[in-house]
Design a protein around this motif. Structure first.
Motif, short mmCIF file in Angstrom:
data_model
loop_
_atom_site.label_atom_id
_atom_site.label_comp_id
_atom_site.label_asym_id
_atom_site.label_seq_id
_atom_site.Cartn_x
_atom_site.Cartn_y
_atom_site.Cartn_z
N CYS A 39 79.10 4.62 49.34
CA CYS A 39 79.17 3.19 49.04
C CYS A 39 80.58 2.66 49.28
N THR A 40 81.59 3.39 48.83
CA THR A 40 82.98 2.98 49.02
C THR A 40 83.32 2.90 50.50
N ALA B 239 76.65 9.31 46.35
CA ALA B 239 76.37 7.97 46.87
C ALA B 239 77.55 7.03 46.64
N GLN B 240 78.31 7.26 45.56
CA GLN B 240 79.46 6.40 45.27
C GLN B 240 80.49 6.47 46.39
N GLU C 42 70.96 4.82 48.56
CA GLU C 42 71.48 4.44 47.24
C GLU C 42 72.68 3.51 47.38
N ALA C 43 73.54 3.82 48.33
CA ALA C 43 74.73 2.99 48.54
C ALA C 43 74.35 1.56 48.95
N THR D 161 73.33 -0.43 45.97
CA THR D 161 74.49 -0.86 45.18
C THR D 161 75.20 -2.03 45.86
N LEU D 162 75.40 -1.93 47.16
CA LEU D 162 76.08 -2.99 47.90
C LEU D 162 75.28 -4.28 47.91
N ARG E 119 81.48 -0.10 52.08
CA ARG E 119 82.11 -1.34 51.60
C ARG E 119 83.44 -1.58 52.30
#
Length: 236
Positions: free
Chosen positions: A9-10, A5-6, A45-46, A49-50, A13
């Protein structure tokens, strides 16, 4: 192989910051999963986080959307960054390693060379590497995370004009590194505060574009590995 997910997310973003997704636009799990070639689980999940970072908001009947920060919120974030960067430089003077110094000096050398040649695009990326490495040299995970998030947000909210005299700007970078190398925390803090204040004056708030006929961005996929600044060497 499951894409973390990281990584998703990156990627999301980065696309928000670069304007692929305009402010206020919807972010549906299905379309995002298709764009990045992943399942909906890491996308979900991302997005959480965002949302915690302020890039995404959840709206009733609309779901996840790109946030629309106000001018006051943007001004506050820029001011916070101006306060935290000098703290990071002071910590770097106390905690930096020889590897950090090697990269910082290499970046200053390259920046000064590019500035003399007038290579603006290279200077923009080198400046980003410089400030990221300076933050890493603070060896303070919490501060590094905050500064990283602030850099992403200010890049999203502001366009930055190139300094009129980039050679002078990189001379300021060099002076900061000299102070960090000597372990002079107060001078590193003062020099970085002066540099941050001058840099803030070059920030211009981005306006939301009104382009109803804009074409959607082409599909892209997410790499499972993320690359930060290499503190062992500086690449051209």
């Amino acid at each position: 192989m499951r894409i973390p997910a990281q990584s998703v997310c990156t990627a999301i973003r980065d696309d928000i910051v670069s304007g692929v997704y305009e402010r206020g636009s919807r972010l549906t799990e299905e379309l995002l999963a298709r764009r990045y070639g992943v399942s909906r689980v890491p996308v979900r999940e991302a997005l959480r986080t965002l949302e915690s970072e302020g890039f995404v908001v959840t709206r009733r009947h609309a779901g996840a959307c790109v946030a629309e920060p106000t001018e006051q919120e943007a001004a506050d974030l820029l001011e916070i960054r101006m306060l935290l960067e000098p703290l990071g430089a002071a910590r770097a003077a106390q905690r930096r390693t020889e590897a950090h110094l090697k990269v910082l000096r290499g970046l200053v050398r390259l920046g000064q060379e590019r500035a003399r040649r007038g290579e603006g695009e290279d200077l923009r990326s080198l400046g980003g590497w410089f400030h990221e490495t300076l933050a890493q040299a603070s060896c303070s995970p919490g501060l590094i995370a905050l500064l990283t998030q602030l850099r992403h947000k200010t890049a999203w909210m502001y366009a930055v004009e190139q300094p009129a005299r980039p050679v002078d700007s990189w001379a300021e970078h060099g002076a900061i590194v000299d102070a960090v190398a000597r372990g002079d925390a107060e001078r590193a803090r003062a020099l970085t505060a002066q540099h941050a204040e001058r840099s803030a004056a070059a920030h211009r708030l981005r306006r939301r574009p009104d382009r109803p006929g804009r074409r959607p961005a082409p599909p892209s996929r997410v790499s499972s590995s993320q690359h930060g600044v290499n503190i062992a060497s500086v690449r051209h």
